[in-house]
Write an enzyme that holds these catalytic residues in place. Structure first.
Site, PDB file in Angstrom:
ATOM      1  CB  THR A  55      -0.903  -0.012   1.257  1.00 49.67           C
ATOM      2  OG1 THR A  55      -1.460   1.279   1.447  1.00 49.67           O
ATOM      3  CG2 THR A  55      -0.108  -0.353   2.531  1.00 49.67           C
ATOM      4  CG  ASP A  56      -1.111   4.998  -0.980  1.00 50.48           C
ATOM      5  OD1 ASP A  56      -1.649   4.374  -0.040  1.00 50.48           O
ATOM      6  OD2 ASP A  56      -1.719   5.881  -1.622  1.00 50.48           O
ATOM      7  CD  GLU A  57      -3.197   3.697   4.653  1.00 48.54           C
ATOM      8  OE1 GLU A  57      -2.918   3.435   5.830  1.00 48.54           O
ATOM      9  OE2 GLU A  57      -4.366   3.812   4.245  1.00 48.54           O
ATOM     10  CE1 TYR A  70      -3.358  -2.499   5.968  1.00 51.45           C
ATOM     11  CE2 TYR A  70      -3.126  -0.165   5.462  1.00 51.45           C
ATOM     12  CZ  TYR A  70      -3.267  -1.471   5.043  1.00 51.45           C
ATOM     13  OH  TYR A  70      -3.303  -1.763   3.698  1.00 51.45           O
ATOM     14  CE  LYS A  74      -0.185  -4.542   3.109  1.00 50.01           C
ATOM     15  NZ  LYS A  74      -0.654  -5.864   2.583  1.00 50.01           N
TER      16      LYS A  74
HETATM   17  P1  NAD Z   1     -10.043  -6.909   2.743  1.00 49.34           P
HETATM   18  O1  NAD Z   1      -9.976  -6.635   4.211  1.00 49.34           O
HETATM   19  O2  NAD Z   1     -11.285  -6.615   1.994  1.00 49.34           O
HETATM   20  O3  NAD Z   1      -9.701  -8.451   2.483  1.00 49.34           O
HETATM   21  C1  NAD Z   1      -8.694  -9.135   3.166  1.00 49.34           C
HETATM   22  C2  NAD Z   1      -8.894 -10.636   2.931  1.00 49.34           C
HETATM   23  O4  NAD Z   1      -7.816 -11.321   3.608  1.00 49.34           O
HETATM   24  C3  NAD Z   1     -10.201 -11.178   3.514  1.00 49.34           C
HETATM   25  O5  NAD Z   1     -10.828 -12.046   2.600  1.00 49.34           O
HETATM   26  C4  NAD Z   1      -9.746 -11.924   4.765  1.00 49.34           C
HETATM   27  O6  NAD Z   1     -10.602 -13.026   5.086  1.00 49.34           O
HETATM   28  C5  NAD Z   1      -8.363 -12.399   4.338  1.00 49.34           C
HETATM   29  N1  NAD Z   1      -7.494 -12.645   5.499  1.00 49.34           N
HETATM   30  C6  NAD Z   1      -7.298 -11.841   6.586  1.00 49.34           C
HETATM   31  N2  NAD Z   1      -6.451 -12.433   7.452  1.00 49.34           N
HETATM   32  C7  NAD Z   1      -6.088 -13.616   6.896  1.00 49.34           C
HETATM   33  C8  NAD Z   1      -5.229 -14.673   7.304  1.00 49.34           C
HETATM   34  N3  NAD Z   1      -4.565 -14.626   8.477  1.00 49.34           N
HETATM   35  N4  NAD Z   1      -5.079 -15.746   6.486  1.00 49.34           N
HETATM   36  C9  NAD Z   1      -5.752 -15.811   5.300  1.00 49.34           C
HETATM   37  N5  NAD Z   1      -6.600 -14.853   4.881  1.00 49.34           N
HETATM   38  C10 NAD Z   1      -6.752 -13.754   5.668  1.00 49.34           C
HETATM   39  O7  NAD Z   1      -8.793  -6.143   2.126  1.00 49.34           O
HETATM   40  P2  NAD Z   1      -8.637  -5.415   0.721  1.00 49.34           P
HETATM   41  O8  NAD Z   1      -9.062  -4.024   0.845  1.00 49.34           O
HETATM   42  O9  NAD Z   1      -9.169  -6.285  -0.324  1.00 49.34           O
HETATM   43  O10 NAD Z   1      -7.025  -5.405   0.627  1.00 49.34           O
HETATM   44  C11 NAD Z   1      -6.334  -6.513   0.075  1.00 49.34           C
HETATM   45  C12 NAD Z   1      -4.839  -6.238   0.120  1.00 49.34           C
HETATM   46  O11 NAD Z   1      -4.551  -5.062  -0.626  1.00 49.34           O
HETATM   47  C13 NAD Z   1      -4.303  -5.989   1.518  1.00 49.34           C
HETATM   48  O12 NAD Z   1      -3.031  -6.589   1.601  1.00 49.34           O
HETATM   49  C14 NAD Z   1      -4.189  -4.478   1.617  1.00 49.34           C
HETATM   50  O13 NAD Z   1      -3.168  -4.108   2.500  1.00 49.34           O
HETATM   51  C15 NAD Z   1      -3.845  -4.130   0.191  1.00 49.34           C
HETATM   52  N6  NAD Z   1      -4.265  -2.795  -0.259  1.00 49.34           N
HETATM   53  C16 NAD Z   1      -5.542  -2.370  -0.082  1.00 49.34           C
HETATM   54  C17 NAD Z   1      -5.933  -1.127  -0.587  1.00 49.34           C
HETATM   55  C18 NAD Z   1      -7.359  -0.621  -0.437  1.00 49.34           C
HETATM   56  O14 NAD Z   1      -7.630   0.528  -0.789  1.00 49.34           O
HETATM   57  N7  NAD Z   1      -8.293  -1.407   0.054  1.00 49.34           N
HETATM   58  C19 NAD Z   1      -5.003  -0.326  -1.252  1.00 49.34           C
HETATM   59  C20 NAD Z   1      -3.684  -0.792  -1.397  1.00 49.34           C
HETATM   60  C21 NAD Z   1      -3.346  -2.031  -0.911  1.00 49.34           C
HETATM   61  O1  DAU Z   2      -4.070   4.097   0.605  1.00 48.64           O
HETATM   62  C1  DAU Z   2      -4.307   2.719   0.577  1.00 48.64           C
HETATM   63  C2  DAU Z   2      -5.103   2.319   1.798  1.00 48.64           C
HETATM   64  O2  DAU Z   2      -6.415   2.840   1.620  1.00 48.64           O
HETATM   65  C3  DAU Z   2      -5.137   0.821   2.026  1.00 48.64           C
HETATM   66  O3  DAU Z   2      -3.845   0.355   2.301  1.00 48.64           O
HETATM   67  C4  DAU Z   2      -6.068   0.453   3.173  1.00 48.64           C
HETATM   68  O4  DAU Z   2      -6.181  -0.951   3.290  1.00 48.64           O
HETATM   69  C5  DAU Z   2      -7.435   1.042   2.887  1.00 48.64           C
HETATM   70  O5  DAU Z   2      -8.304   0.781   3.974  1.00 48.64           O
HETATM   71  C6  DAU Z   2      -7.334   2.548   2.648  1.00 48.64           C
HETATM   72  O6  DAU Z   2      -6.951   3.242   3.864  1.00 48.64           O
HETATM   73  P1  DAU Z   2      -7.625   4.650   4.297  1.00 48.64           P
HETATM   74  O7  DAU Z   2      -7.479   4.803   5.746  1.00 48.64           O
HETATM   75  O8  DAU Z   2      -7.148   5.740   3.422  1.00 48.64           O
HETATM   76  O9  DAU Z   2      -9.163   4.316   3.880  1.00 48.64           O
HETATM   77  P2  DAU Z   2     -10.557   4.589   4.617  1.00 48.64           P
HETATM   78  O10 DAU Z   2     -11.619   4.246   3.622  1.00 48.64           O
HETATM   79  O11 DAU Z   2     -10.620   3.968   5.971  1.00 48.64           O
HETATM   80  O12 DAU Z   2     -10.532   6.164   4.798  1.00 48.64           O
HETATM   81  C7  DAU Z   2     -10.410   7.035   3.678  1.00 48.64           C
HETATM   82  C8  DAU Z   2     -10.365   8.464   4.186  1.00 48.64           C
HETATM   83  O13 DAU Z   2     -11.666   8.789   4.719  1.00 48.64           O
HETATM   84  C9  DAU Z   2      -9.399   8.691   5.340  1.00 48.64           C
HETATM   85  O14 DAU Z   2      -8.861   9.986   5.220  1.00 48.64           O
HETATM   86  C10 DAU Z   2     -10.265   8.594   6.582  1.00 48.64           C
HETATM   87  C11 DAU Z   2     -11.595   9.152   6.108  1.00 48.64           C
HETATM   88  N1  DAU Z   2     -12.802   8.592   6.751  1.00 48.64           N
HETATM   89  C12 DAU Z   2     -12.926   7.238   6.812  1.00 48.64           C
HETATM   90  C13 DAU Z   2     -14.054   6.668   7.380  1.00 48.64           C
HETATM   91  C14 DAU Z   2     -14.193   5.171   7.492  1.00 48.64           C
HETATM   92  C15 DAU Z   2     -13.790   9.436   7.202  1.00 48.64           C
HETATM   93  O15 DAU Z   2     -13.676  10.681   7.115  1.00 48.64           O
HETATM   94  N2  DAU Z   2     -14.910   8.876   7.761  1.00 48.64           N
HETATM   95  C16 DAU Z   2     -15.077   7.531   7.889  1.00 48.64           C
HETATM   96  O16 DAU Z   2     -16.119   7.089   8.447  1.00 48.64           O
END
Ligand code: NAD
Ligand code: DAU
Length: 335
Positions: free
Chosen positions: A125-127, A150, A154
């Site tokens: 992730t970019d985070e 988190y 990562k």
């Molecule tokens: P998500 O939370 O929707 O899905 C995570 C999945 O991993 C779930 O199906 C969960 O059951 C499984 N999981 C959790 N713990 C596990 C374990 N111990 N063993 C096996 N499976 C397990 O997450 P997402 O948003 O789909 O993100 C997927 C990946 O992409 C993550 O690695 C996250 O860090 C990365 N990522 C997410 C975003 C985003 O915006 N959501 C952006 C950049 C990177």
């Molecule tokens: O940048 C990549 C990341 O993006 C991934 O690595 C993470 O897995 C994914 O969850 C996401 O992280 P963020 O913290 O950026 O996403 P989230 O949707 O939780 O929040 C987006 C923005 O909105 C953040 O600035 C927090 C704000 N927010 C979030 C929630 C849930 C609110 O203002 N209100 C809310 O209720």
């Protein structure tokens, strides 16, 4: 190709599983997922009878089970999506983030190395880069400076993955993507949370003053980028993924309300997230120039498709927000 996808029942993983089976019908895909609260088998409905698809319920931290699977299946590639992914949950309960995101990654690396995997892709992730001020963007050379449990977990996993390349010459890539949105995202994340609240005519909680900025990418564009890295990424390299769609959370809330014909009065400012990163922005020129990847979705198209998908899949949403989700919402937002 025989591909192991971990975490393939979650939001991005399930989109990637579908994408791979559609685009490479000759590949065999095994999906290993622990089915945590975020893993919903309804995300993969319709794939049950696909002869090239197998689901295995298992935890990536369970070394014995992971090893048995590798021994049996003879994989040649691995893409690791499995993770605890929600920043807010990591603030309240970091333990499971350390266990899954760091120790689980190490189990996968050890096993993949032992069984001669030809390409291991770590979906990061970019985070991990931390927070930006008003300008500039993250490149692959930006030093990592994670701010939440988190992102720290990562970043730790990324360092382990990198070390297996440097120490053992194990063929890895790391991808670092910005905020994804699209179908099947769990409604704890901003866009589906807002969408679900609007349809229930409930307030939209915006942290702090709503000026924090995220760089949004449609999930299918992320899948296509991981595909490019899996096939052509140079071993040891990191690739940033993003599509130049920066919006403040307040702007985003207004756009969504506008699309859904709902009043802006639903916006409610709530206490800020602890350690809230101000801004993310990705420089994706490396993957564009070296692997020929381009995002295909404009933000307007992607957001419209996302809203339509949720409104056309209310059964999915209703199932997801019943039970535990309500308890989580009540506890977290009554801080
Ligand atoms: P998500 O939370 O929707 O899905 C995570 C999945 O991993 C779930 O199906 C969960 O059951 C499984 N999981 C959790 N713990 C596990 C374990 N111990 N063993 C096996 N499976 C397990 O997450 P997402 O948003 O789909 O993100 C997927 C990946 O992409 C993550 O690695 C996250 O860090 C990365 N990522 C997410 C975003 C985003 O915006 N959501 C952006 C950049 C990177
Ligand atoms: O940048 C990549 C990341 O993006 C991934 O690595 C993470 O897995 C994914 O969850 C996401 O992280 P963020 O913290 O950026 O996403 P989230 O949707 O939780 O929040 C987006 C923005 O909105 C953040 O600035 C927090 C704000 N927010 C979030 C929630 C849930 C609110 O203002 N209100 C809310 O209720």
């Amino acid at each position: 190709m025989k591909l192991l996808i971990t975490g393939g029942v979650g939001f991005i993983g399930s989109n990637f599983v579908r994408y791979m089976l559609q685009n490479y019908p000759e590949y065999e895909v095994v999906n290993l997922d622990a089915l945590t609260y975020a893993g919903n088998l309804e995300n993969l409905k319709g794939l049950e009878n696909n002869p090239n698809y197998t689901f295995v319920k298992a935890d990536i931290t369970d070394r014995a089970t992971v090893e048995t699977l590798f021994k049996k299946e003879n994989f040649d590639t691995v893409v690791n999506f499995a993770a605890e992914s929600h920043v807010d949950r990591s603030i309240n309960n970091p333990d499971v983030f350390v266990s899954t995101n760091i120790m689980g990654t190490q189990v996968l690396l050890d096993t993949a190395k032992k069984y001669g995997i030809q390409k291991y892709v770590q979906v990061s992730t970019d985070e991990v880069y931390g927070s930006l001020g008003g300008d500039g963007s993250f490149t692959e050379n930006t030093p990592i400076a994670p701010n939440s449990p988190y992102s720290a977990s990562k970043a730790s996993a990324d360092l382990l993955v990198r070390s297996y390349y440097k120490t053992y010459n194990f063929p890895i890539n790391i991808t670092r993507c910005s905020n994804n949105y699209g179908p099947y995202q769990f409604p704890e994340k901003l866009i589906p949370l807002m969408l679900n609240n609007v349809r229930e005519n409930r307030p939209i909680p915006i942290y702090g003053d709503g000026q924090n900025v995220r760089d949004w990418i449609y999930v299918e564009d992320h899948s296509r980028a991981v595909d490019r890295v899996l096939h052509d990424g140079i071993p040891g390299e990191i690739y940033n993924i993003g599509s130049n769609n920066e919006h403040s959370n307040l702007e985003m809330a207004k756009m969504l309300l506008n699309l859904m014909d709902a009043p802006e009065s639903l916006i409610t400012f709530v206490p800020d997230r602890k350690g809230h990163d101000f801004r993310y922005a990705i420089d994706a020129s490396k993957i564009r120039n070296e692997l020929g990847w381009e995002a295909e979705y404009s933000f307007e198209t992607g957001l419209k498709e996302t809203v339509n998908w949720y409104l056309n899949n209310l059964d999915w949403l209703n199932h997801v927000v019943s039970g535990d989700y309500r308890n989580y919402y009540k506890t977290y937002y009554s801080r």
